[in-house]
Motif scaffolding. Structure first.
Motif, mmCIF file in Angstrom:
data_model
loop_
_atom_site.group_PDB
_atom_site.id
_atom_site.type_symbol
_atom_site.label_atom_id
_atom_site.label_comp_id
_atom_site.label_asym_id
_atom_site.label_seq_id
_atom_site.Cartn_x
_atom_site.Cartn_y
_atom_site.Cartn_z
ATOM 1 N N GLU A 185 0.132 14.395 0.801
ATOM 2 C CA GLU A 185 -0.352 13.053 0.465
ATOM 3 C C GLU A 185 0.611 11.978 0.941
ATOM 4 O O GLU A 185 0.188 10.918 1.415
ATOM 5 N N LEU A 186 1.910 12.245 0.824
ATOM 6 C CA LEU A 186 2.893 11.278 1.317
ATOM 7 C C LEU A 186 2.826 11.167 2.836
ATOM 8 O O LEU A 186 2.975 10.070 3.398
ATOM 9 N N ALA A 187 2.604 12.284 3.517
ATOM 10 C CA ALA A 187 2.475 12.248 4.975
ATOM 11 C C ALA A 187 1.222 11.484 5.390
ATOM 12 O O ALA A 187 1.242 10.707 6.355
ATOM 13 N N GLU A 188 0.119 11.697 4.666
ATOM 14 C CA GLU A 188 -1.102 10.969 4.987
ATOM 15 C C GLU A 188 -0.948 9.477 4.703
ATOM 16 O O GLU A 188 -1.474 8.632 5.436
ATOM 17 N N ALA A 189 -0.222 9.144 3.630
ATOM 18 C CA ALA A 189 0.048 7.731 3.342
ATOM 19 C C ALA A 189 0.929 7.124 4.429
ATOM 20 O O ALA A 189 0.718 5.975 4.852
ATOM 21 N N ALA A 190 1.920 7.891 4.888
ATOM 22 C CA ALA A 190 2.776 7.401 5.975
ATOM 23 C C ALA A 190 1.975 7.224 7.254
ATOM 24 O O ALA A 190 2.250 6.322 8.051
ATOM 25 N N GLU A 193 2.179 13.289 11.895
ATOM 26 C CA GLU A 193 1.092 14.250 12.116
ATOM 27 C C GLU A 193 1.603 15.678 11.932
ATOM 28 O O GLU A 193 0.912 16.525 11.348
ATOM 29 N N LEU A 194 2.795 15.960 12.445
ATOM 30 C CA LEU A 194 3.374 17.293 12.292
ATOM 31 C C LEU A 194 3.634 17.606 10.826
ATOM 32 O O LEU A 194 3.325 18.719 10.347
ATOM 33 N N GLU A 195 4.182 16.636 10.083
ATOM 34 C CA GLU A 195 4.432 16.845 8.653
ATOM 35 C C GLU A 195 3.132 17.092 7.892
ATOM 36 O O GLU A 195 3.076 17.964 7.019
ATOM 37 N N ALA A 196 2.104 16.321 8.213
ATOM 38 C CA ALA A 196 0.823 16.484 7.529
ATOM 39 C C ALA A 196 0.203 17.849 7.838
ATOM 40 O O ALA A 196 -0.320 18.523 6.947
ATOM 41 N N THR A 197 0.259 18.259 9.085
ATOM 42 C CA THR A 197 -0.310 19.555 9.470
ATOM 43 C C THR A 197 0.423 20.699 8.773
ATOM 44 O O THR A 197 -0.206 21.637 8.259
ATOM 45 N N THR A 198 1.752 20.635 8.743
ATOM 46 C CA THR A 198 2.540 21.670 8.086
ATOM 47 C C THR A 198 2.247 21.727 6.598
ATOM 48 O O THR A 198 2.045 22.813 6.021
ATOM 49 N N ALA A 199 2.211 20.559 5.949
ATOM 50 C CA ALA A 199 1.948 20.514 4.508
ATOM 51 C C ALA A 199 0.542 21.014 4.193
ATOM 52 O O ALA A 199 0.340 21.725 3.194
ATOM 53 N N GLN A 234 0.830 -1.205 0.000
ATOM 54 C CA GLN A 234 0.000 0.000 0.000
ATOM 55 C C GLN A 234 0.869 1.260 0.000
ATOM 56 O O GLN A 234 0.615 2.198 -0.771
ATOM 57 N N ALA A 235 1.884 1.285 0.851
ATOM 58 C CA ALA A 235 2.759 2.455 0.933
ATOM 59 C C ALA A 235 3.458 2.709 -0.402
ATOM 60 O O ALA A 235 3.561 3.855 -0.857
ATOM 61 N N GLU A 236 3.927 1.630 -1.041
ATOM 62 C CA GLU A 236 4.630 1.793 -2.320
ATOM 63 C C GLU A 236 3.698 2.318 -3.403
ATOM 64 O O GLU A 236 4.037 3.258 -4.129
ATOM 65 N N VAL A 237 2.495 1.721 -3.505
ATOM 66 C CA VAL A 237 1.575 2.112 -4.572
ATOM 67 C C VAL A 237 1.068 3.530 -4.344
ATOM 68 O O VAL A 237 1.001 4.339 -5.292
ATOM 69 N N VAL A 238 0.687 3.864 -3.111
ATOM 70 C CA VAL A 238 0.176 5.207 -2.836
ATOM 71 C C VAL A 238 1.254 6.253 -3.114
ATOM 72 O O VAL A 238 0.979 7.310 -3.697
ATOM 73 N N GLU A 239 2.489 5.963 -2.705
ATOM 74 C CA GLU A 239 3.559 6.925 -2.958
ATOM 75 C C GLU A 239 3.796 7.118 -4.451
ATOM 76 O O GLU A 239 3.892 8.257 -4.943
#
Length: 398
Positions: free
Chosen positions: A380-385, A317-323, A119-124
């Motif tokens: 999107e990468l942060a949400e996938a992570a 969470e911090l990365e997603a909020t900042t992005a 999932q992580a590979e495909v979403v990224e």
């Protein structure tokens, strides 16, 4: 499984049949799910573990024996015909069943871990392909804008309102925008090829749609497969320790037998017996100590992994909020900059303003649009992570 393979086959054939068939994230996940042999192997490992658990938890087997004895009197050794049923007085079968169930959980955790990695590979890769698509679209838009500026500048040069050098500058800017569009288009094609390789498709014509990932606000970190696997291994160690303890207890069985064939009496008797190991040179004690030490080590490993998971989740969470904040802020700036470019360009067409103003505003718009797309990609990468850190598997992969 067959329906999934048919769906994946259709995904691969559709582009050839219908032209530039676009691929959504769910399409990509389903195709990858069907084409991954590692997942199929993990599924078989679960089936194997379940079958092993059933065999370990089975009640002791009933045995029948047939023999020929020389003594004529009925006695404990005259078992020419006997029927024996072990009696699980101390719960050996239940202990083995717990051991098998723990190994099933371990196999299931391995399967979910493989799903999360896929999932992580495909979403990224899908997110990067989508970002490359948006960057290519933005570059083509700016190329068209540069072409309009070039046409307006050439008209003013021909009318004597601007010197020839301004037309040269506009042509340079147009050439730069054209090369940027070509490079972005090439990057998009490369991203599509990487995505196709990851999902096992011959090719992917295009990606479409947005990436809408479920909320993980209330997710329990304990459901992460790496933590679940450690928990299963703790249960395995506990079951092995219990098995070592039970090995020192008597084995009880009930027997029914007849007299020797030679005496012709055909008498039948019964016996309830218990047998146990008199001396095993410390083997069972060593097994118990080993399992006990392993269980303690695994508990410590679980605590460390849990703290690491919590820290990783907080970082994501911090990365997603900042992005997310960057995406929202840049969207407003892009709207303002686009309106400014249109205003300055109209002024240039009407003989007001300079080409320098248009080029600077256009360059600023290009940079803002690129920054917004890159910020969206980071989000999107942060949400996938975040899905990976919480162990959440998307519906398309289940």
């Amino acid at each position: 499984m067959n329906s999934q393979r048919l769906a994946a086959a259709w995904l691969l054939l559709a582009p050839a049949l219908a032209g530039a068939q676009s691929l959504t994230l769910d399409d990509a996940l389903r195709a990858a799910r069907s084409n991954q042999t590692a997942l199929q192997a993990a599924e078989l490992a679960i089936e194997r573990a379940r079958a092993t658990a059933r065999s370990l938890g089975a009640y002791p087997a009933t045995r029948v024996g047939l023999g020929l004895s020389s003594p004529s009197d009925l006695g404990p050794t005259d078992e020419d015909l006997f029927l024996e049923q072990p009696i699980d007085v101390f719960g050996r079968a239940a202990g083995q069943k717990r051991l098998g169930q723990a190994r099933v959980k371990e196999a299931e955790a391995d399967y979910r871990h493989a799903l999360l990695n896929l999932q992580a590979e495909v979403v990224e890769l899908f997110a990067r392909a989508k970002a490359a698509r948006d960057l290519a679209t933005a570059a083509r838009s700016l190329e068209a804008l540069a072409e309009q500026i070039l046409a307006a500048t050439e008209r003013r040069v021909e009318g004597g309102d601007l010197p020839q050098v301004q037309a040269t500058r506009a042509r340079i800017e147009h050439g730069r925008a054209h090369q940027e569009a070509r490079a972005r288009t090439s990057e998009y094609e490369a991203a599509l090829r990487r995505l196709a390789a990851a999902i096992g498709a011959a090719q992917v014509e295009a990606v479409e749609g947005t990436i809408e990932l479920p909320s993980t606000r209330d997710a329990d970190l304990a459901q992460r497969p790496d933590l679940e696997k450690v928990q299963a291994r703790i249960q395995v160690a506990g079951a092995e320790r219990r098995a070592a303890q039970l090995s020192r207890l008597p084995e009880v069985s009930a027997l029914a037998f007849r007299s020797p064939w030679s005496d012709g009496r055909g008498e039948v008797g019964g016996r309830l017996q218990a047998t146990w190991t008199l001396w095993d040179d410390g083997r069972s004690r060593a097994q118990e100590d080993s399992a006990k030490a392993e269980r303690a080590a695994l508990k410590s490993e679980y605590d460390v992994n849990l703290r690491r998971a919590e820290a990783e989740h907080a970082a994501v969470e911090l990365e997603a909020t900042t992005a997310r904040g960057q995406v929202e802020a840049l969207a407003g700036l892009i709207d303002q900059n686009r309106a400014l470019v249109e205003t300055i360009q109209r002024g240039l067409d009407n003989g007001i303003g300079t080409l320098t103003d248009v080029l600077e505003a256009t360059r600023s718009l290009r940079e803002l649009e690129q920054a917004a797309i890159e910020a969206r990609l980071r989000l999107e990468l942060a949400e996938a992570a975040r899905l990976r850190t919480t162990g959440v598997v998307l519906e398309a992969l289940r």
